[in-house]
Design a protein around this motif. Structure first.
Motif, PDB file in Angstrom:
ATOM      1  N   HIS A  46      -5.512  16.165   1.229  1.00 16.44           N
ATOM      2  CA  HIS A  46      -4.500  15.349   0.228  1.00 16.44           C
ATOM      3  C   HIS A  46      -3.655  13.898   0.945  1.00 16.44           C
ATOM      4  O   HIS A  46      -3.730  12.515   1.032  1.00 16.44           O
ATOM      5  N   ARG A  47      -2.952  14.238   1.535  1.00 13.09           N
ATOM      6  CA  ARG A  47      -2.365  12.847   3.112  1.00 13.09           C
ATOM      7  C   ARG A  47      -3.317  11.982   3.650  1.00 13.09           C
ATOM      8  O   ARG A  47      -3.159  10.646   2.637  1.00 13.09           O
ATOM      9  N   MET A  48      -4.178  12.406   4.182  1.00 13.73           N
ATOM     10  CA  MET A  48      -5.651  11.480   3.749  1.00 13.73           C
ATOM     11  C   MET A  48      -6.171  10.987   3.406  1.00 13.73           C
ATOM     12  O   MET A  48      -6.509   9.573   3.275  1.00 13.73           O
ATOM     13  N   ALA A  49      -6.680  11.477   2.074  1.00 11.39           N
ATOM     14  CA  ALA A  49      -7.029  10.640   0.647  1.00 11.39           C
ATOM     15  C   ALA A  49      -6.378  10.260   0.340  1.00 11.39           C
ATOM     16  O   ALA A  49      -7.252   8.885  -0.850  1.00 11.39           O
ATOM     17  N   THR A  50      -5.011  10.020   0.538  1.00  8.57           N
ATOM     18  CA  THR A  50      -3.722   8.768  -0.632  1.00  8.57           C
ATOM     19  C   THR A  50      -4.006   7.509   0.407  1.00  8.57           C
ATOM     20  O   THR A  50      -3.811   6.305   0.243  1.00  8.57           O
ATOM     21  N   MET A  51      -4.813   7.349   1.656  1.00  5.87           N
ATOM     22  CA  MET A  51      -4.436   6.293   2.793  1.00  5.87           C
ATOM     23  C   MET A  51      -5.863   5.786   2.745  1.00  5.87           C
ATOM     24  O   MET A  51      -6.428   4.609   3.228  1.00  5.87           O
ATOM     25  N   VAL A  52      -7.156   6.190   1.544  1.00  3.95           N
ATOM     26  CA  VAL A  52      -8.380   5.602   1.726  1.00  3.95           C
ATOM     27  C   VAL A  52      -8.351   4.748   0.273  1.00  3.95           C
ATOM     28  O   VAL A  52      -7.354   4.255  -0.560  1.00  3.95           O
ATOM     29  N   GLY A  53      -8.813   3.173   1.147  1.00  3.43           N
ATOM     30  CA  GLY A  53      -9.015   1.901   0.075  1.00  3.43           C
ATOM     31  C   GLY A  53     -10.012   1.197  -0.110  1.00  3.43           C
ATOM     32  O   GLY A  53     -10.435   1.599   0.938  1.00  3.43           O
ATOM     33  N   VAL A  54     -10.876   1.338  -1.673  1.00  3.51           N
ATOM     34  CA  VAL A  54     -11.601   0.113  -1.513  1.00  3.51           C
ATOM     35  C   VAL A  54     -10.710  -1.052  -2.024  1.00  3.51           C
ATOM     36  O   VAL A  54     -10.464  -1.168  -3.070  1.00  3.51           O
ATOM     37  N   GLU A  55     -10.646  -2.523  -1.607  1.00  2.00           N
ATOM     38  CA  GLU A  55     -10.418  -3.726  -1.860  1.00  2.00           C
ATOM     39  C   GLU A  55     -11.331  -4.675  -2.356  1.00  2.00           C
ATOM     40  O   GLU A  55     -12.702  -4.663  -0.996  1.00  2.00           O
ATOM     41  N   GLY A  56     -11.643  -5.069  -3.741  1.00  2.00           N
ATOM     42  CA  GLY A  56     -12.689  -6.391  -2.956  1.00  2.00           C
ATOM     43  C   GLY A  56     -11.806  -7.542  -2.364  1.00  2.00           C
ATOM     44  O   GLY A  56     -10.766  -7.554  -2.066  1.00  2.00           O
ATOM     45  N   GLU A  57     -12.855  -8.734  -3.173  1.00  2.00           N
ATOM     46  CA  GLU A  57     -12.230  -9.850  -1.724  1.00  2.00           C
ATOM     47  C   GLU A  57     -10.900 -10.436  -2.797  1.00  2.00           C
ATOM     48  O   GLU A  57     -10.034 -11.241  -1.792  1.00  2.00           O
ATOM     49  N   THR A  58     -10.378 -10.386  -3.700  1.00  2.00           N
ATOM     50  CA  THR A  58      -9.203 -10.380  -4.101  1.00  2.00           C
ATOM     51  C   THR A  58      -8.544 -10.036  -4.272  1.00  2.00           C
ATOM     52  O   THR A  58      -7.295  -9.968  -3.906  1.00  2.00           O
ATOM     53  N   GLY A  59      -8.717  -8.725  -3.362  1.00  2.00           N
ATOM     54  CA  GLY A  59      -6.952  -7.197  -2.840  1.00  2.00           C
ATOM     55  C   GLY A  59      -7.466  -6.534  -3.594  1.00  2.00           C
ATOM     56  O   GLY A  59      -6.743  -5.577  -3.932  1.00  2.00           O
ATOM     57  N   ASP A  60      -7.961  -6.654  -5.188  1.00  2.00           N
ATOM     58  CA  ASP A  60      -8.058  -5.418  -6.429  1.00  2.00           C
ATOM     59  C   ASP A  60      -9.626  -4.619  -6.136  1.00  2.00           C
ATOM     60  O   ASP A  60     -10.236  -5.731  -5.793  1.00  2.00           O
TER      61      ASP A  60
END
Length: 566
Positions: free
Chosen positions: A423-437
């Motif tokens: 769960h902790r590792m999953a919360t570290m995953v991010g997918v961001e576009g060029e604008t940051g969102d």
């Protein structure tokens, strides 16, 4: 990082060289022998009453604890991967040993111990010692505290001098109920002896921390019992004393059916012994600044358990309290542990008749303090305050150990700990576009070569099955598909098949709408894995960096303007 084959092979001789050999190669003189002799004597004085107390609490005879400390202790030090490890019977095994003896008899327990020794040797030879150390810290604390609670409950009968009509039941709640019913039979004299034993140990520890408080307290209790002819139960009245030497080695009764019957208990002994011994070695490393060889340590623990069982002794593991005493006493190397075993044998030969006068209430007092010290109360409370998820793992392990089973407690704790980690590792995953969102580009937005012709989606953290839903949700929120998509994986340490499937589905979708897909920053091993799931040229292109991917995309778009998705 994957170790090169040659490096792995070259490390075999070093990893499986006993520390005794290493110490002797460094040069071992008279001064070192003197320091090891003093440390070995100090540890033997501590181990003498403790080994008998652990054996009695386990439902065995007192000499079986001494046999384990002598034979097993010598083998652990001679073959082990730690300079300072002291092997012998441990309080952590009391509950497990008592249950095995109750199910299979002492001969069945010896067979389980021998099989556990073979398992430990195999674990070490297969170089699995490192993986045993991956058990989460809250599991270890909860497991240790659970054992401490069970040991305390198991000693109430002798601590209070309660007389039962039959043997006490094994389960904690049942045992407490039986003891409560028989509380009227408690002996004031036994209570006084146990209380005096505890008081002497604590007093000696406060006034002379280096003095052997346990041995002093037990010796005073035995002297008082003999001199005053006190009517309390002693080693002599219950067991008829202890022998004055080691027995001849002998194999327990072995048959295929018997092996299958005791095999689950053998695995439990091996698991608990491996964990306890490596924890003890880590403690010694922290105190001394040295590093142990975990796989060699497991091999030595396995050999020690086989040897101890051949002489009728209890199962053997590294003992944290005695190992720490060894380090604090100035030991140089494993010779101290070998001498500790020799001193114990000498005590057994010389003082065996005197052991008959040791009151069981005094030994119960010793074990109550052992349980109190091993409970790690401050760390238990700190985990409860620090993290709610770790507190759940801690309490689940503790409660299952106390009210169900030791092995089940470890398994439940490890599984819960793994879920918390995922769960902790999953919360570290991010997918961001060029604008940051997470991008959601409206379909009617105008396209410009400098803006939306090339869109970069940056991934961070490990992309594994627990995070695949996060990845899929972020990618599904994309509205208009740009002419070129760059997947930046430079901050991704790993991708598993579940996450790779989500990436492949996204690539298939955007390629179906005419987009060019470039993977940027992926490490070589990551590229090879993605290629195996279909993400390879011409399905996707690869670039060393986002800048290189942008340049590649812009060149491709300029050369094929008609291919842009509209």
């Amino acid at each position: 990082m994957i170790e090169p084959r040659g490096a792995a092979e070259a490390s075999w001789p070093r990893d499986f060289t006993p520390k005794l050999v290493t110490v002797l190669r460094e040069g071992y003189g008279r001064a070192a022998l003197g320091r090891d002799a003093l440390a070995g004597l100090t540890v033997a004085i501590v181990a003498l009453p403790l080994s008998m107390a652990i054996a009695i609490a386990s439902g065995a005879s007192p000499e079986s604890g001494l046999y384990a400390a002598i034979v097993g202790g010598a083998i652990v030090s001679a073959l082990g991967g730690s300079r300072y490890q002291i092997g012998g019977p441990a309080g952590a095994f009391i509950v497990l040993v008592a249950a095995i003896i109750a199910r299979h008899g002492y001969d069945g327990f010896l067979l389980a111990t021998m099989i556990a020794g073979v398992i430990l040797v195999a674990l070490g030879a297969l170089r699995l010692g490192t993986y045993i150390r991956y058990i989460p810290h809250p599991v270890i604390v909860g497991f240790t505290a659970g054992i401490a609670a069970i040991i305390f409950v198991s000693q109430l009968e002798d601590l209070l001098g309660i007389t039962l009509a039959g043997p006490a039941p094994g389960p904690v709640l049942d045992k407490l109920a039986v003891l409560a019913e028989a509380a009227g039979s408690a002996s004031p004299l036994a209570i006084a002896l146990s209380a005096a034993t505890i008081a002497v140990i604590l007093g000696v520890k406060r006034l002379r921390p280096t003095a052997p408080g346990m041995l002093i307290a037990v010796a005073l209790a035995a002297a008082a019992t003999a001199a005053l002819d006190l009517p309390v139960e002693t080693i002599g009245t219950r067991f008829g004393g202890i022998p004055s030497g080691l027995p001849a080695p002998a194999l327990p009764a072995v048959s295929w059916e018997r092996v299958i019957e005791v095999l689950p208990d053998a695995f439990a002994i091996a698991l608990l012994g491996g964990i306890e011994s490596l924890l003890s070695a880590v403690v010694a490393d922290g105190m001394s600044g040295r590093r142990h060889r975990s796989n060699m340590e497991l091999v030595a623990q396995g050999a020690a358990n086989i040897g101890s069982a051949l002489f009728g002794g209890l199962c053997v593991t590294g003992t944290i309290a005695r190992t720490a005493t060894n380090v604090r006493s100035g030991a140089v190397g494993p010779v101290a542990g070998i001498l500790h075993a020799g001193f114990l044998l000498g005590f057994m030969v010389v003082a065996a008749p005197l052991a008959s006068y040791v009151p069981l209430a005094a030994l119960a007092g010793v074990l109550v303090l052992v349980a109190w010290n091993m409970a790690e109360k401050h760390e238990f409370a700190a985990i409860l305050r620090r993290s709610r998820s770790e507190a759940v793992v801690l309490l689940a392990t503790f409660l299952v150990v106390v009210f169900r089973d030791l092995t089940e407690g470890i398994l439940v704790g490890v599984v819960l700990g793994a879920f918390v980690f995922m769960h902790r590792m999953a919360t570290m995953v991010g997918v961001e576009g060029e604008t940051g969102d997470a991008p959601d580009v409206p379909p009617d937005e105008s396209e410009t070569a400098s803006g939306r012709d090339v869109m970069v989606y940056r991934f961070t953290g490990p992309l594994f099955f627990a995070a695949s839903s996060t990845v899929a949700a972020a990618l599904e929120r994309i509205g208009r598909v740009p002419p070129a998509v760059v997947l930046d994986l430079s901050a991704v340490p790993l991708v598993d098949s579940s996450a790779a499937h989500e990436l492949a589905s996204f690539v298939s979708r955007v390629r179906g709408r005419g987009a060019l897909v470039i993977v940027a920053g992926a490490r070589p091993e990551l590229r090879r894995f993605l290629a195996r799931v279909g993400l390879k040229p011409p399905v996707v292109r690869y670039a060393a960096s986002v800048a290189a991917a942008r340049a590649d995309a812009e060149r491709a778009l300029r050369s094929s303007p008609s291919d842009r998705p509209g």
